[in-house]
Motif scaffolding. Structure first.
Motif, mmCIF file in Angstrom:
data_model
loop_
_atom_site.group_PDB
_atom_site.id
_atom_site.type_symbol
_atom_site.label_atom_id
_atom_site.label_comp_id
_atom_site.label_asym_id
_atom_site.label_seq_id
_atom_site.Cartn_x
_atom_site.Cartn_y
_atom_site.Cartn_z
ATOM 1 N N LEU A 231 0.836 -1.211 0.000
ATOM 2 C CA LEU A 231 0.000 0.000 0.000
ATOM 3 C C LEU A 231 0.867 1.256 0.000
ATOM 4 C CD1 LEU A 231 -2.826 -0.959 2.530
ATOM 5 C CD2 LEU A 231 -3.108 -0.482 0.097
ATOM 6 N N LYS A 232 1.912 1.242 0.793
ATOM 7 C CA LYS A 232 2.800 2.401 0.873
ATOM 8 C C LYS A 232 3.488 2.640 -0.469
ATOM 9 C CE LYS A 232 6.396 4.372 3.822
ATOM 10 N NZ LYS A 232 7.272 4.771 2.695
ATOM 11 N N ASN A 233 3.975 1.583 -1.096
ATOM 12 C CA ASN A 233 4.637 1.735 -2.391
ATOM 13 C C ASN A 233 3.666 2.222 -3.467
ATOM 14 O OD1 ASN A 233 7.051 0.872 -1.281
ATOM 15 N ND2 ASN A 233 6.766 -1.257 -1.900
ATOM 16 N N SER A 234 2.446 1.704 -3.444
ATOM 17 C CA SER A 234 1.442 2.143 -4.421
ATOM 18 C C SER A 234 1.066 3.603 -4.211
ATOM 19 C CB SER A 234 0.188 1.267 -4.325
ATOM 20 O OG SER A 234 0.486 -0.073 -4.644
ATOM 21 N N ASP A 235 0.957 3.994 -2.956
ATOM 22 C CA ASP A 235 0.641 5.393 -2.655
ATOM 23 C C ASP A 235 1.774 6.321 -3.094
ATOM 24 O OD1 ASP A 235 -1.126 7.385 -1.345
ATOM 25 O OD2 ASP A 235 0.581 7.616 0.002
ATOM 26 N N ASP A 236 3.009 5.890 -2.898
ATOM 27 C CA ASP A 236 4.155 6.696 -3.337
ATOM 28 C C ASP A 236 4.165 6.845 -4.860
ATOM 29 O OD1 ASP A 236 4.932 6.994 -0.735
ATOM 30 O OD2 ASP A 236 6.417 5.379 -0.789
ATOM 31 N N ARG A 237 3.831 5.765 -5.563
ATOM 32 C CA ARG A 237 3.778 5.849 -7.030
ATOM 33 C C ARG A 237 2.688 6.802 -7.496
ATOM 34 N NH1 ARG A 237 4.878 0.174 -6.791
ATOM 35 N NH2 ARG A 237 2.659 -0.284 -6.930
ATOM 36 N N GLU A 238 1.538 6.764 -6.818
ATOM 37 C CA GLU A 238 0.459 7.680 -7.171
ATOM 38 C C GLU A 238 0.858 9.133 -6.951
ATOM 39 O OE1 GLU A 238 -2.503 7.280 -8.552
ATOM 40 O OE2 GLU A 238 -2.137 5.150 -8.862
ATOM 41 N N GLU A 239 1.559 9.400 -5.879
ATOM 42 C CA GLU A 239 2.009 10.771 -5.613
ATOM 43 C C GLU A 239 3.004 11.248 -6.652
ATOM 44 O OE1 GLU A 239 3.497 11.117 -1.676
ATOM 45 O OE2 GLU A 239 1.518 10.915 -0.723
ATOM 46 N N ARG A 240 3.914 10.356 -7.073
ATOM 47 C CA ARG A 240 4.876 10.741 -8.106
ATOM 48 C C ARG A 240 4.183 11.022 -9.434
ATOM 49 N NH1 ARG A 240 8.237 6.722 -5.544
ATOM 50 N NH2 ARG A 240 7.508 5.148 -7.036
#
Length: 246
Positions: A231-240
């Motif tokens: 979830l954290k990695n997916s959220d970071d990708r969405e922010e980028r």
């Protein structure tokens, strides 16, 4: 030695290693094998009860601190019930798993709302990790991984102090350290607890309910960390992606 004969001897040595591993597995007595079947069957039903508990939270939104405390209470009661009251202990195991599912329901709901595929991937990944490392513990020599107990306990103590420090000082770096280190620690517990259960069964401890509870705790601990990391990695990708669009 003739090069041809030396090259021919290599596959023989590798096949002998495989045969030695299979012989190690055969060293487990039929009584212990039957015990392991009961342990893993109970674990499967506990995971199913946990899934039902998560579903109940999604419907009624009942998961929280109280259900977490109730889970700990039920686990303590399970260990306090005498061994001859098998049905009560099994029911308490299922109730503990159900309440555990309710307690982690908020995170499950968050994953479903964000991307349901993450939840499926995390569960399948945890199941694969569990099967591989439990299988490795079964094929290993007896007591080979029992030395990990003290080391893993020390790691858990360090993680608790790190969690306490991060709650005071904050910081995303300490969160990442706790997530990945905790994942490695509980994967190690999968190996250690599996071999510990086998050794206890050889010594006459056939309490499959408490053994299933131990593996259930390991499974959930690894699953939660994999889920949070994804979830954290997916959220970071969405922010980028949002930053690039802007």
């Amino acid at each position: 030695m003739d090069p041809l004969s030396s090259s021919y001897s290599q596959p023989q040595s590798s096949s002998s290693n495989i045969n030695d591993s299979l012989k190690d597995f055969r060293q487990i007595s039929p009584l212990v094998k039957n015990h392991l079947k009961l342990v893993y069957l109970s674990l499967c039903f506990a995971l199913l009860a946990s899934a039902v508990g998560a579903y109940l939270h999604i419907i009624w939104n009942i998961g929280g601190v109280l259900t977490t405390l109730a889970t700990l209470g039920c686990m303590s009661l399970l260990l306090a019930i005498p061994l001859y009251e098998e049905k009560k202990r099994v029911c308490m195991l299922m109730l503990s798993a159900l309440l555990q599912g309710v307690s982690i329901g908020p995170l499950i709901k968050l994953a479903i709302n964000f991307d349901p595929s993450i939840l499926v991937t995390a569960f399948v990944g945890t199941a694969i990790v569990f099967a591989c490392f439990s299988g490795a513990a079964m094929l290993a020599k007896r007591r080979e991984y029992l030395y990990l107990g003290g080391f893993l306990s020390s790691c858990v103590s360090i993680l608790l102090w790190l969690h306490f420090a991060s709650s005071i000082f904050g910081g995303s770096l300490s969160l990442n350290i706790m997530l990945y280190s905790g994942l490695l620690v509980f994967v190690g517990y999968m190996v250690y607890d599996t071999q510990d259960i086998i050794e206890k069964a050889h010594l006459g401890d056939l309490d499959y309910v408490s053994h299933a509870l131990t593996l259930f705790i390991d499974f959930i601990a690894v699953f939660l960390r994999i889920l949070v990391i994804m979830l954290k990695n997916s959220d970071d990708r969405e922010e980028r992606r949002k930053r690039r669009r802007e």
